[in-house]
Design a protein around this motif. Structure first.
Motif, short mmCIF file in Angstrom:
data_model
loop_
_atom_site.label_atom_id
_atom_site.label_comp_id
_atom_site.label_asym_id
_atom_site.label_seq_id
_atom_site.Cartn_x
_atom_site.Cartn_y
_atom_site.Cartn_z
N ALA A 319 -16.83 -10.42 -13.52
CA ALA A 319 -17.51 -11.63 -13.04
C ALA A 319 -16.50 -12.64 -12.54
O ALA A 319 -16.87 -13.64 -11.94
N ALA A 320 -15.22 -12.38 -12.79
CA ALA A 320 -14.15 -13.30 -12.39
C ALA A 320 -12.93 -12.46 -12.03
O ALA A 320 -12.84 -11.28 -12.40
N PRO A 321 -11.99 -13.06 -11.29
CA PRO A 321 -10.79 -12.31 -10.93
C PRO A 321 -10.09 -11.74 -12.15
O PRO A 321 -9.96 -12.40 -13.18
N SER A 322 -9.62 -10.51 -12.04
CA SER A 322 -8.94 -9.83 -13.13
C SER A 322 -7.60 -9.30 -12.63
O SER A 322 -7.56 -8.54 -11.65
N PRO A 323 -6.50 -9.68 -13.27
CA PRO A 323 -5.18 -9.19 -12.84
C PRO A 323 -5.09 -7.67 -12.84
O PRO A 323 -4.53 -7.07 -11.93
N SER A 324 -5.63 -7.05 -13.86
CA SER A 324 -5.55 -5.59 -13.93
C SER A 324 -6.37 -4.93 -12.84
O SER A 324 -5.96 -3.92 -12.26
N CYS A 325 -7.53 -5.51 -12.52
CA CYS A 325 -8.36 -4.96 -11.45
C CYS A 325 -7.66 -5.10 -10.11
O CYS A 325 -7.56 -4.13 -9.34
N CYS A 326 -7.17 -6.29 -9.82
CA CYS A 326 -6.52 -6.53 -8.51
C CYS A 326 -5.24 -5.71 -8.38
O CYS A 326 -4.92 -5.20 -7.29
N SER A 327 -4.51 -5.57 -9.48
CA SER A 327 -3.29 -4.77 -9.44
C SER A 327 -3.61 -3.32 -9.13
O SER A 327 -2.95 -2.67 -8.31
N SER A 328 -4.63 -2.79 -9.79
CA SER A 328 -5.04 -1.40 -9.55
C SER A 328 -5.58 -1.22 -8.14
O SER A 328 -5.27 -0.23 -7.47
N LEU A 329 -6.38 -2.18 -7.68
CA LEU A 329 -6.95 -2.11 -6.33
C LEU A 329 -5.87 -2.16 -5.27
O LEU A 329 -5.86 -1.37 -4.32
N ASN A 330 -4.93 -3.08 -5.42
CA ASN A 330 -3.85 -3.21 -4.44
C ASN A 330 -2.96 -1.97 -4.41
O ASN A 330 -2.49 -1.55 -3.35
N ALA A 331 -2.70 -1.39 -5.59
CA ALA A 331 -1.88 -0.19 -5.64
C ALA A 331 -2.58 0.97 -4.92
O ALA A 331 -1.94 1.74 -4.19
N TYR A 332 -3.89 1.08 -5.09
CA TYR A 332 -4.65 2.15 -4.44
C TYR A 332 -4.64 1.96 -2.92
O TYR A 332 -4.39 2.90 -2.16
N ILE A 333 -4.90 0.74 -2.47
CA ILE A 333 -4.95 0.46 -1.03
C ILE A 333 -3.58 0.63 -0.40
O ILE A 333 -3.45 1.10 0.73
N THR A 334 -2.53 0.25 -1.14
CA THR A 334 -1.17 0.44 -0.62
C THR A 334 -0.90 1.92 -0.34
O THR A 334 -0.23 2.27 0.63
N GLY A 335 -1.44 2.77 -1.18
CA GLY A 335 -1.26 4.20 -0.98
C GLY A 335 -1.97 4.72 0.25
O GLY A 335 -1.40 5.50 1.02
N ILE A 336 -3.21 4.29 0.47
CA ILE A 336 -3.96 4.82 1.61
C ILE A 336 -3.51 4.20 2.92
O ILE A 336 -3.62 4.82 3.98
N GLN A 337 -2.99 2.95 2.88
CA GLN A 337 -2.62 2.30 4.14
C GLN A 337 -1.39 2.94 4.76
O GLN A 337 -1.15 2.80 5.96
N LYS A 338 -0.63 3.68 3.96
CA LYS A 338 0.58 4.33 4.48
C LYS A 338 0.26 5.64 5.20
O LYS A 338 1.17 6.26 5.76
N GLN A 339 -0.99 6.06 5.18
CA GLN A 339 -1.34 7.32 5.82
C GLN A 339 -1.17 7.27 7.33
O GLN A 339 -0.60 8.17 7.94
N MET A 340 -1.66 6.20 7.95
CA MET A 340 -1.57 6.10 9.41
C MET A 340 -2.00 4.70 9.86
O MET A 340 -2.59 3.94 9.09
N LEU A 341 -1.69 4.40 11.11
CA LEU A 341 -2.15 3.16 11.73
C LEU A 341 -3.57 3.37 12.25
O LEU A 341 -3.85 4.37 12.91
N ILE A 342 -4.47 2.46 11.93
CA ILE A 342 -5.85 2.58 12.40
C ILE A 342 -6.24 1.31 13.13
O ILE A 342 -5.60 0.27 13.00
N THR A 343 -7.32 1.40 13.90
CA THR A 343 -7.81 0.23 14.64
C THR A 343 -8.60 -0.67 13.70
O THR A 343 -9.01 -0.27 12.60
N ASN A 344 -8.86 -1.90 14.14
CA ASN A 344 -9.66 -2.82 13.34
C ASN A 344 -11.08 -2.29 13.14
O ASN A 344 -11.69 -2.49 12.09
#
Length: 398
Positions: A319-344
């Motif tokens: 219901a509110a920002p969570s450091p552990s949630c955001c840390s896990s989410l950012n780590a996951y997205i960092t992994g997928i964003q390195k796959q390739m460049l995509i359009t908006n």
């Protein structure tokens, strides 16, 4: 010496070529002074001949005159001068099979563009957006070019294999990635028409309304085609006409029932592309095929999403920002964003796909908003200055 350094600094910051020549002259003069002085013996040093060396020639200390003929002349004003270091060739002669009956020099402009779009360093990053669409366009154009010297719109299996190897070799010789076949999921069989029943020109032109097809695809509107397609339906219609497949009407959409029929339709689309390519100039065909690819590219998310178990466990019932949630989410997205460049546009689809995965697993809170995730975070462009505004709830479908 201090004055000379000041002048040198001013010249390099001002960029004046004439002043640069002047400074070089001053430095050469100074260098010869140093060389001349270095010839003087140290105190107490006696030469092997037991004679003191004679005083240096006064000519060593005279200013150096540079003839105007020695100053290079650059006819193109404003263009950068060539680098002051040796350049090495980036191309080599390809090793061809010698069994592909095509004069590749005729389509050199398209092969050169493809090699440029599929360089070794960039193809793994922009393959989905730039390289593979151009590579597929080259194959369509090659297939149409080949058909100009035969009565068929496709290549026989053995010839297709030889020509495909030659195409890869030519592209690699010009700096392209040698793994284009696997990277773009393309094989030599793409040049053969596969399971499409119509492959010869005569039968094709009898079965298809070629005037309508050519009118629809000779000029593809880059602003309208993706929203109100004109050429794409014409290609699909022509492919259906030569496929011999009967479509069933369901939910106001034409749906192919069997997977094998989908493959046949795709093979027939390749035959249609070949016919279009033989009718258009290379540059016009390439522009049309690239625009059609752009429409197709932006319809799907090319990123591979693995099961986000850690994100689900950390972000469920928030219901509110969570450091552990955001840390896990950012780590996951960092992994997928390195796959390739995509359009908006692709980023919007990818964000919606991932958001749906989280919602389906019980993450009902808009974690994108809580953790300040942007569209650009789904692509390599997150490392630069590009990007768009933060994702909204409408874009996420939450």
């Amino acid at each position: 010496m201090i004055k000379k350094l000041s002048v040198l600094y001013w010249v390099f910051t001002s960029g004046s070529f004439c002043h640069l020549l002047l400074v070089i002259a001053l430095w050469l003069c100074s260098y010869q002074n140093v060389v001349a002085l270095s010839l003087l013996p140290k105190p107490g040093h006696i030469s092997s001949t037991s004679e003191l060396p004679s005083s240096p020639n006064s000519a060593n200390f005279q200013p150096i005159e540079i003839s105007p003929t020695m100053i290079p002349h650059y006819p193109f004003h404003g263009e950068p001068m060539p680098p002051m270091y040796p350049s090495f060739p980036k191309t080599y002669d390809p090793v061809l099979t010698g069994r592909c009956p095509v004069n590749f020099s005729v389509i050199s402009s398209i092969t050169a563009k493809t090699a440029s779009d599929c360089t070794q360093s960039l193809s793994t990053v922009v393959g989905n957006v730039i390289c593979c669409p151009q590579f597929n366009s080259l194959l369509h154009i090659f297939q149409g070019f080949y058909s100009n010297h035969s009565d068929t719109l496709v290549l026989q299996n053995a010839v297709a294999d030889d020509c495909f190897k030659d195409i890869i070799s030519i592209l690699a010789s010009r700096g392209a990635n040698s793994s284009l076949s696997s990277m773009c999921s393309v094989k030599s069989s793409n040049l053969t028409g596969g399971s499409c029943p119509v492959k010869d020109i005569s039968t094709f032109e009898k079965a298809v309304n070629t005037s309508k097809l050519l009118d629809s695809c000779s000029t593809v509107d880059p602003l309208k085609e993706c929203c109100r397609p004109f050429c794409q339906p014409a290609i699909s219609e022509a492919a259906l006409q030569i496929s011999g497949i009967k479509m069933t009407l369901s939910d106001n959409k034409n749906i192919v029932e069997a997977p094998t029929e989908i493959d046949t339709l795709n093979d027939c689309k390749g035959v249609v592309y070949s016919w279009i390519a033989r009718k258009l100039r290379f540059v016009d065909a390439n522009n049309a095929f690239r625009l059609l690819s752009s429409c197709k590219v932006n319809k799907a998310c090319p990123l591979d999403f693995k099961q986000p178990s850690e994100v689900i466990n950390a972000c469920r019932n928030l219901a509110a920002p969570s450091p552990s949630c955001c840390s896990s989410l950012n780590a996951y997205i960092t992994g997928i964003q390195k796959q390739m460049l995509i359009t908006n546009r692709q980023a919007i689809i990818c964000a919606a796909v991932f958001g749906y995965m989280l919602q389906k697993a019980g993450v009902m809170t808009n974690v994108y908003e809580l953790c300040d995730v942007d569209l650009k975070d789904f692509s390599l462009q997150a490392y630069g200055q590009e990007g768009t505004n933060s994702l909204s709830e409408t874009e996420l479908g939450s």
